[in-house]
Design a protein around this motif. Structure first.
Motif, PDB file in Angstrom:
ATOM      1  N   GLN A   4       0.802  -1.226   0.000  1.00 18.87           N
ATOM      2  CA  GLN A   4       0.000   0.000   0.000  1.00 18.87           C
ATOM      3  C   GLN A   4       0.832   1.273   0.000  1.00 18.87           C
ATOM      4  N   PHE A   5       2.025   1.200   0.606  1.00 18.20           N
ATOM      5  CA  PHE A   5       2.802   2.414   0.851  1.00 18.20           C
ATOM      6  C   PHE A   5       4.117   2.414   0.084  1.00 18.20           C
ATOM      7  N   ASN A   6       4.518   3.619  -0.299  1.00 15.13           N
ATOM      8  CA  ASN A   6       5.837   3.848  -0.869  1.00 15.13           C
ATOM      9  C   ASN A   6       6.829   4.215   0.236  1.00 15.13           C
ATOM     10  N   VAL A   7       6.304   4.885   1.268  1.00 14.14           N
ATOM     11  CA  VAL A   7       7.118   5.297   2.412  1.00 14.14           C
ATOM     12  C   VAL A   7       6.295   5.146   3.685  1.00 14.14           C
ATOM     13  N   PRO A  42      -1.340   2.041  -5.385  1.00 16.26           N
ATOM     14  CA  PRO A  42      -2.327   1.010  -5.028  1.00 16.26           C
ATOM     15  C   PRO A  42      -3.438   1.558  -4.143  1.00 16.26           C
ATOM     16  N   ALA A  43      -4.613   0.967  -4.257  1.00 12.35           N
ATOM     17  CA  ALA A  43      -5.767   1.391  -3.464  1.00 12.35           C
ATOM     18  C   ALA A  43      -5.508   1.172  -1.977  1.00 12.35           C
ATOM     19  N   SER A  44      -6.096   2.050  -1.154  1.00 10.11           N
ATOM     20  CA  SER A  44      -5.912   1.963   0.289  1.00 10.11           C
ATOM     21  C   SER A  44      -6.937   2.849   0.975  1.00 10.11           C
ATOM     22  N   ALA A  45      -7.214   2.559   2.241  1.00 10.11           N
ATOM     23  CA  ALA A  45      -8.087   3.428   3.030  1.00 10.11           C
ATOM     24  C   ALA A  45      -7.355   4.684   3.487  1.00 10.11           C
ATOM     25  N   TYR A  46      -6.028   4.687   3.370  1.00  9.52           N
ATOM     26  CA  TYR A  46      -5.221   5.819   3.827  1.00  9.52           C
ATOM     27  C   TYR A  46      -5.197   6.943   2.794  1.00  9.52           C
ATOM     28  N   ALA A  47      -4.997   8.157   3.288  1.00  9.99           N
ATOM     29  CA  ALA A  47      -4.826   9.311   2.408  1.00  9.99           C
ATOM     30  C   ALA A  47      -3.498   9.207   1.660  1.00  9.99           C
ATOM     31  N   LEU A  64      -4.988  12.174  -3.713  1.00 14.26           N
ATOM     32  CA  LEU A  64      -5.456  11.229  -2.698  1.00 14.26           C
ATOM     33  C   LEU A  64      -5.586  11.844  -1.311  1.00 14.26           C
ATOM     34  N   GLY A  65      -5.449  13.161  -1.212  1.00 17.26           N
ATOM     35  CA  GLY A  65      -5.776  13.847   0.021  1.00 17.26           C
ATOM     36  C   GLY A  65      -4.726  13.766   1.108  1.00 17.26           C
ATOM     37  N   ALA A 140      -9.993   7.736  10.125  1.00 15.82           N
ATOM     38  CA  ALA A 140     -10.066   6.479  10.877  1.00 15.82           C
ATOM     39  C   ALA A 140      -8.862   5.596  10.572  1.00 15.82           C
ATOM     40  N   ALA A 141      -8.474   5.544   9.307  1.00  9.97           N
ATOM     41  CA  ALA A 141      -7.318   4.729   8.920  1.00  9.97           C
ATOM     42  C   ALA A 141      -6.035   5.251   9.552  1.00  9.97           C
ATOM     43  N   SER A 142      -5.933   6.565   9.717  1.00 11.48           N
ATOM     44  CA  SER A 142      -4.678   7.187  10.159  1.00 11.48           C
ATOM     45  C   SER A 142      -4.225   6.715  11.533  1.00 11.48           C
ATOM     46  N   THR A 143      -5.148   6.269  12.368  1.00  8.74           N
ATOM     47  CA  THR A 143      -4.789   5.814  13.718  1.00  8.74           C
ATOM     48  C   THR A 143      -5.068   4.327  13.918  1.00  8.74           C
TER      49      THR A 143
END
Length: 335
Positions: A4-7, A42-47, A64-65, A140-143
């Motif tokens: 999901q993440f690059n970093v 990739p798709a994710s619930a995270y910004a 993506l905010g 919500a995803a952030s925490t």
């Protein structure tokens, strides 16, 4: 996480360059240009960018905010919904923005909410009565995940894996050239570099290359605490999505000065790509000093949940099964 993440940084991030994909920062972020390749992320619930603390230093989020738990100072969000847990000053938002604190200076080109307003440009001037669904989801995803614990757990899991039988580190040209070679078992190849890491990651090495037969997942385990590499990294773009570099030393520092390939895991230390050195893969660290681009090469392999058996282990297992089969056959005949 690796997909999901690059970093992912559990602590602080300092950047003067860009990240192609999605980023998460547990504490504060200063500088950087994020989500350069919106459509490839990739798709994710995270910004597109999530920051637990304060965000500052001429930051750009291209899509993506944004979610930040603290203040946002001098940032630009080109698209996507933004949630700022503190105040926003001198910032521009092209999507909806919910500012918990004051909005002072800047441009708001979507819906807006703030505790107070001063010296801002608003277009079209729509006031939000509540956070939007997109904001609620990314907030919500952030925490939802302790990424520090996730990275530490992954590093421990990888460190426990046995080296694949037959892996080799070969030196040539007065030890300036390094070849890492091996043949994968079920697509997985594991290198134990704990006795070689200080020799590989040294100023003497100028070229590092690979011969990774049949491998879709390659894991390099190291445990030294202070490593640097300024060598030519062959096939960085080709191999970036297959490799995981597990720098498992305690409170360690890893520095690269030329293009580097793979997913870089420094769960308990600092990673620095200096002098414009790009990373073809991803960075997952406690602290990141980014002075080169981080290109989106999401991990495409599979991390085994148990140590990978070596070929002779399979042979012993098969031999044991053969003996058991013969014993059962004899018992049936006797019965």
């Amino acid at each position: 996480m690796l997909q999901q993440f690059n970093v992912v940084v559990s602590g602080n991030l300092t950047s003067t360059s860009h990240v192609d994909g999605r980023s998460y920062v547990g504490l504060n972020a200063n500088g950087g240009d994020y989500v350069q390749h919106v459509n490839d992320t990739p798709a994710s619930a995270y910004a597109g960018l999530t920051v637990g603390g304060t965000l500052s230093g001429n930051v750009h989020v291209n899509g993506l905010g944004l979610v930040t738990g603290g203040d946002a100072n001098g940032i630009n969000v080109n698209s996507g919904a933004s949630y700022v847990g503190g105040s926003a000053s001198g910032s521009s938002f092209n999507g909806d923005a919910w500012i918990v604190g004051a909005a002072n200076g800047g441009n708001f080109n979507g819906g807006i909410h703030a505790a107070s307003y001063a010296n801002i440009n608003v277009n079209p001037g729509r006031v939000l009565a509540a956070p939007t669904g997109a904001m609620t989801s990314t907030l919500a995803a952030s925490t939802s995940t302790n990424f520090g614990a996730v990275m530490t757990g992954l590093s421990s899991q990888l460190s426990a894996m046995h080296a694949t039988d037959g892996t080799k580190v070969t030196y040539s040209n007065n030890d300036s050239n390094v070849l890492l070679s091996g043949k994968a078992v079920n697509g997985v190849l594991v290198f134990d570099l704990t006795k070689e890491d200080s020799k590989i990651f040294s100023s003497k090495v100028t070229d590092i290359s690979f011969n990774l037969t049949g491998a879709s997942t390659v894991i390099f385990n190291t445990d030294d605490s202070d490593l640097s590499l300024y060598a030519n990294f062959n096939q960085a773009q080709t191999l970036g999505s297959k490799l995981i570099w597990n720098f498992a030393g305690h409170n360690n520092s890893v520095t690269v000065g030329r293009t580097f390939g793979g997913q870089v895991l420094v769960a308990d230390g600092t990673f620095s790509n200096v002098g414009g050195a790009n990373v073809e893969g991803g960075v997952f660290a406690k602290t990141l000093n980014q002075y080169g681009e981080i290109h989106l090469q999401s991990f495409t392999g599979t991390v085994p949940t148990a140590p990978v058996p070596e070929p002779e282990t399979y042979a012993m297992l098969l031999a044991g099964l053969g003996v058991m089969g013969a014993m059962l056959h004899r018992r049936k005949k006797q019965g």
